[in-house]
Design a protein around this motif. Structure first.
Motif, PDB file in Angstrom:
ATOM      1  N   ARG A 127       0.846  -1.188   0.000  1.00 24.17           N
ATOM      2  CA  ARG A 127       0.000   0.000   0.000  1.00 24.17           C
ATOM      3  C   ARG A 127       0.887   1.245   0.000  1.00 24.17           C
ATOM      4  NH1 ARG A 127      -4.974   1.405   4.178  1.00 24.17           N
ATOM      5  NH2 ARG A 127      -5.969   2.948   2.825  1.00 24.17           N
ATOM      6  N   ALA A 128       0.345   2.341  -0.462  1.00 24.49           N
ATOM      7  CA  ALA A 128       1.106   3.592  -0.482  1.00 24.49           C
ATOM      8  C   ALA A 128       1.580   3.939   0.923  1.00 24.49           C
ATOM      9  CB  ALA A 128       0.235   4.711  -1.030  1.00 24.49           C
ATOM     10  N   ARG A 141      -0.659   8.747   1.558  1.00 23.16           N
ATOM     11  CA  ARG A 141      -2.098   8.673   1.823  1.00 23.16           C
ATOM     12  C   ARG A 141      -2.579   9.961   2.475  1.00 23.16           C
ATOM     13  NH1 ARG A 141      -0.736   3.446   3.903  1.00 23.16           N
ATOM     14  NH2 ARG A 141      -1.648   3.867   5.939  1.00 23.16           N
ATOM     15  N   GLU A 145      -2.368   8.486  -2.904  1.00 22.89           N
ATOM     16  CA  GLU A 145      -2.353   7.030  -3.037  1.00 22.89           C
ATOM     17  C   GLU A 145      -2.584   6.615  -4.491  1.00 22.89           C
ATOM     18  OE1 GLU A 145      -3.858   3.056  -0.657  1.00 22.89           O
ATOM     19  OE2 GLU A 145      -4.840   4.966  -0.244  1.00 22.89           O
TER      20      GLU A 145
END
Length: 249
Positions: A203-204, A209, A214
């Motif tokens: 995930r970013a 985020r 993102e």
């Protein structure tokens, strides 16, 4: 806050985390199932072009905002909603299930990711009982007999909460079907959430985020798949912005 028009219109009816969890506690206490979808711009590009997806969204009991553009549009319309990505709901929902002693099922992704995600969840949420894990085969049809068999197996496992990690529109269509086949189960569509937990997808970083970047991280990770998707998302923003301004109270 309502997005879209006519048969493809979708309303975010759980505008805050507090409201969502009040509703979920009441449903669990009453033994009622539900289908929970997380609305983002990609979904809004698909809904007018996919009647089956639109019908599945219409069958969702709860819809939350997944994606900062959806939140910004709600603020523009003076009907603000909280950001609640599916990936961010997995742990708090698992904690609620553990608190209420509700068994949990994981469906989607692949066997290796499900096993790894289950291990992470049980390590982070003491008392969580995962009673069922199943990864569908390639080409899984959320509207076929195979889907009914999968949903029946989830219900027979005793699960009261099921995380669906199939991606849109399959997971939303399966959740809608689950309301009929397994009415006592709460289905939550969480996309790549289990893959993030398992470490199979990155995930970013949190700072991206926080800066609402993102989408850029995901585009850089998988440009062939994500760049056309984001181009479609950006293309509908002017119309959605106009609709938000018109709907101001």
């Amino acid at each position: 806050m309502k997005f879209g028009h006519h048969s493809a219109a979708v309303e975010i009816n759980a505008p805050s985390r507090a409201a969502l969890f009040r509703d979920l506690r009441a449903r669990f206490a009453a033994g009622k199932g539900f289908a929970l979808a997380t609305l983002n711009l990609d979904h809004l590009t698909k809904l007018p072009r996919d009647p089956d997806f639109a019908a599945a969204y219409a069958a969702q009991d709860l819809v939350v905002a997944d994606g900062r553009p959806v939140v910004w549009l709600s603020q523009l319309a003076r009907q603000p909603v909280e950001l609640m990505p599916g990936s961010d709901l997995i742990l708090p929902l698992s904690e609620l299930a553990a608190e209420l002693a509700l068994p949990v099922a994981l469906f989607g992704s692949d066997t290796e990711a499900l096993d790894a995600a289950a291990e992470v969840l049980q390590a982070r949420v003491p008392g969580l009982r995962i009673c069922h894990k199943a990864a569908p085969p390639m080409g899984f049809d959320p509207a076929g007999a195979e889907a009914d068999a999968a949903l029946q197996a989830i219900a027979q496992s005793g699960a009261r909460l099921c995380f669906l990690a199939l991606g849109a529109p399959k997971q939303e269509r399966l959740a809608a079907r689950g309301r009929r086949v397994a009415p006592g189960v709460g289905f939550v569509s969480i996309g790549a959430g289990l893959d993030f937990l398992a470490g199979h997808q990155r995930r970013a970083p949190k700072f991206m985020r926080m800066l609402a970047l993102e989408w850029l991280w995901r585009a850089l990770q998988s440009p062939a798949r994500m760049v056309p998707r984001y181009a479609r998302c950006f293309a509908i923003l002017p119309g959605l912005t106009r609709d938000a301004l018109r709907s101001r109270g």
